[in-house]
Structure formats: C-alpha cells, structure tokens
Design an enzyme around this catalytic site. Structure first.
Site, PDB file in Angstrom:
ATOM      1  N   TYR A  15      11.739  10.178  43.459  1.00  0.00           N
ATOM      2  CA  TYR A  15      11.031  11.280  43.512  1.00  0.00           C
ATOM      3  C   TYR A  15      11.381  12.786  43.435  1.00  0.00           C
ATOM      4  O   TYR A  15      10.783  13.915  43.574  1.00  0.00           O
ATOM      5  CB  TYR A  15      10.601  11.858  45.588  1.00  0.00           C
ATOM      6  CG  TYR A  15       9.461  10.079  46.127  1.00  0.00           C
ATOM      7  CD1 TYR A  15       9.030  10.235  46.132  1.00  0.00           C
ATOM      8  CD2 TYR A  15      11.073   9.365  46.843  1.00  0.00           C
ATOM      9  CE1 TYR A  15       8.686   8.815  46.645  1.00  0.00           C
ATOM     10  CE2 TYR A  15      10.512   8.407  48.105  1.00  0.00           C
ATOM     11  CZ  TYR A  15       8.876   8.409  47.516  1.00  0.00           C
ATOM     12  OH  TYR A  15       9.183   6.608  48.090  1.00  0.00           O
ATOM     13  N   GLU A  74       8.628   8.756  39.988  1.00  0.00           N
ATOM     14  CA  GLU A  74       7.144   8.620  39.821  1.00  0.00           C
ATOM     15  C   GLU A  74       5.745   9.334  38.866  1.00  0.00           C
ATOM     16  O   GLU A  74       6.718  10.444  39.283  1.00  0.00           O
ATOM     17  CB  GLU A  74       6.347   8.233  41.168  1.00  0.00           C
ATOM     18  CG  GLU A  74       6.925   6.876  42.174  1.00  0.00           C
ATOM     19  CD  GLU A  74       6.476   7.256  43.611  1.00  0.00           C
ATOM     20  OE1 GLU A  74       5.642   7.786  44.076  1.00  0.00           O
ATOM     21  OE2 GLU A  74       6.740   6.195  44.203  1.00  0.00           O
ATOM     22  N   CYS A  96       5.129  11.847  45.686  1.00  0.00           N
ATOM     23  CA  CYS A  96       4.670  10.108  45.837  1.00  0.00           C
ATOM     24  C   CYS A  96       3.609  10.222  45.066  1.00  0.00           C
ATOM     25  O   CYS A  96       2.877  11.390  44.811  1.00  0.00           O
ATOM     26  CB  CYS A  96       4.551  10.268  46.981  1.00  0.00           C
ATOM     27  SG  CYS A  96       3.375   8.975  46.976  1.00  0.00           S
ATOM     28  N   TYR A 122       7.333  -1.803  41.066  1.00  0.00           N
ATOM     29  CA  TYR A 122       7.673  -0.787  42.207  1.00  0.00           C
ATOM     30  C   TYR A 122       9.105  -0.998  42.866  1.00  0.00           C
ATOM     31  O   TYR A 122       9.213   0.203  43.133  1.00  0.00           O
ATOM     32  CB  TYR A 122       6.788  -0.409  43.098  1.00  0.00           C
ATOM     33  CG  TYR A 122       6.496   0.291  43.845  1.00  0.00           C
ATOM     34  CD1 TYR A 122       6.191   1.918  44.190  1.00  0.00           C
ATOM     35  CD2 TYR A 122       6.426  -0.218  45.115  1.00  0.00           C
ATOM     36  CE1 TYR A 122       6.029   2.822  44.575  1.00  0.00           C
ATOM     37  CE2 TYR A 122       5.898   0.825  46.672  1.00  0.00           C
ATOM     38  CZ  TYR A 122       6.139   2.543  46.062  1.00  0.00           C
ATOM     39  OH  TYR A 122       6.365   3.360  46.940  1.00  0.00           O
ATOM     40  N   CYS A 129       2.003  30.559  41.784  1.00  0.00           N
ATOM     41  CA  CYS A 129       2.320  30.967  40.756  1.00  0.00           C
ATOM     42  C   CYS A 129       2.055  32.142  39.963  1.00  0.00           C
ATOM     43  O   CYS A 129       1.215  32.722  40.847  1.00  0.00           O
ATOM     44  CB  CYS A 129       1.638  29.784  39.952  1.00  0.00           C
ATOM     45  SG  CYS A 129       1.973  28.475  40.010  1.00  0.00           S
ATOM     46  N   ASP A 135      10.430  12.081  51.811  1.00  0.00           N
ATOM     47  CA  ASP A 135       9.818  11.004  50.996  1.00  0.00           C
ATOM     48  C   ASP A 135      11.211  11.412  49.923  1.00  0.00           C
ATOM     49  O   ASP A 135      11.630  12.223  49.557  1.00  0.00           O
ATOM     50  CB  ASP A 135       8.961  10.860  49.416  1.00  0.00           C
ATOM     51  CG  ASP A 135       8.001  10.787  50.354  1.00  0.00           C
ATOM     52  OD1 ASP A 135       7.937   9.454  51.143  1.00  0.00           O
ATOM     53  OD2 ASP A 135       6.643  11.005  50.206  1.00  0.00           O
ATOM     54  N   CYS A 195       0.202  10.738  51.565  1.00  0.00           N
ATOM     55  CA  CYS A 195      -0.151  11.573  51.115  1.00  0.00           C
ATOM     56  C   CYS A 195       0.971  12.891  51.318  1.00  0.00           C
ATOM     57  O   CYS A 195       1.019  13.334  52.548  1.00  0.00           O
ATOM     58  CB  CYS A 195      -1.525  12.654  50.459  1.00  0.00           C
ATOM     59  SG  CYS A 195      -0.875  13.859  49.703  1.00  0.00           S
TER      60      CYS A 195
END
Length: 217
Positions: free
Chosen positions: A138, A98, A55, A86, A212, A133, A203
């Site tokens: 996505y 997105e 998202c 959209y 990482c 989602d 969110c």
C-alpha cells in the site's frame, strides 16, 4: 518466513518470492467503463503513467473518471517477483506495491493534472499504509516513463510537501523512480475495474484534505 505473513520491511531480491516466467491468467481485452484496450497496443500519441496510492480498486476509479484518460488497469510494480499473484503480493514478500497504469491523451489532460489527482487522493506521508490498509503493497509511489515525467513528479513532490507541512502533516514517503527496470505486472481479471463491477465494494482511498498548489491542476 511464513507465507501470508505481512511484513513492514521490503524484502531484498534474495528474500523475495521466486514468481514465475509468465502470467498464469488472461487479462480482459477491454476496459469495462471506457471500452478501450487494457494491454494495448495503444494509439499513437498517448502516454503512460504509473501510480501507487493504496488499494488499487479505488485508485483506478479516480483515474478512469478523469477526462482525457484513455484506459486504466491495475497491477503490481516496484518489486522483485516476476508475474506475482495477489496473495503473494499481500504476503509482503514480493516487494511490489499495488499500482494503477494510466494511459492518457496529453492533448486532453496533462501529466501535471494526473499528479495533482495522485497527491490529493491519498495520504503520501503514511509509509507502508493507507488508512486501515497496512502493508508494503500500500506504499505511495510514482514510476515515471520519461525524464520529463521524472522532473515533473519530483517538482510536484517538493511543492506539495510545502503545503502539507504548512497544514501540519509529516514528510512525504512517496518513492519516485523510473519505470524502466520496474515492470508493471497486470493483476488478476477480477481486480480490473473492480468498483465498476462491484459499485458497493470496498474503497480505502482518502486524501489529506489539502489542496495541491497552483500549477498542479
């Protein structure tokens, strides 16, 4: 095909919705947080990076909070339909994901650092999904703007796969492709800096909890 149907298969160019020859809505002139131009022209020396990590509301906020980022905007990229709306993207019949366009000063923040933010801020092993989602829009993606960006993105994917595998995660599904030939179409005005305008808004972005590798910060 039913419009609005959510497919987990990317459409071919022939199957994709036709779109339109130009954008049907204005894009705001300024970033609501950073105050800089959304569409440019951008100052000399700045660079552009494009990322898809679920998202785009939450994804955009992650990048505008990074020092050295000059502006961000959200949109649709990687598909076939020109200037999609959209609702069309959400139907799964445009092929777009997105995306967030990040305009940054390489003297203040490196592309390597932006890649680290990208990998750590979502789960790149989930295919056409991020958390709750679900849909092709996505999917995880990096669209590169130079041969150097392409090399760095591919090297970072390899390095991050090693630490993900060691932590028990699956294979990275992120597509890494040149932005050339994959236009970025700015999203509707209400999507731009959505979580600044709606601080309590949804969110769905969340990482794997895996850091990482050294060298990607």
């Amino acid at each position: 095909m039913l419009f609005g149907r959510q497919t987990l298969r990317l459409p071919s160019p022939e199957e994709a919705l036709p779109g339109r020859p130009e954008r049907e809505f204005p894009v705001p002139e300024r970033h609501t947080v950073l105050g800089n131009s959304l569409l440019g022209p951008y100052p000399e020396g700045l660079r552009v990076a494009d990322f898809g990590l679920g998202c785009f509301w939450g994804a955009e906020r992650i990048f505008w909070q990074q020092p050295g980022v000059w502006t961000t905007l959200v949109g649709y990229q990687g598909g076939h339909t020109p200037h999609p709306a959209y609702e069309e993207v959400c139907s799964g019949m445009t092929g777009h994901t997105e995306a967030v366009r990040v305009v940054f000063d390489p003297q203040q923040v490196s592309y390597e650092r932006l890649l680290a933010l990208f990998w750590e801020s979502h789960d790149p092993t989930q295919g056409f999904r991020q958390g709750n989602d679900r849909g092709t829009q996505y999917r995880s993606a990096v669209y590169t703007h130079s041969e150097e960006q392409l090399r760095e993105a591919e090297a970072s994917r390899e390095a991050y796969q090693k630490v993900l595998t060691a932590a028990g995660h699956g294979e990275i599904t992120t597509e890494i492709l040149p932005a050339e030939g994959r236009p970025f179409y700015a999203a509707e005005p209400y999507h731009q800096q959505y979580l600044d305008k709606n601080p309590g808004g949804y969110c769905g972005i969340g990482g794997t909890g895996v850091a990482c590798p050294v060298g990607l910060t």
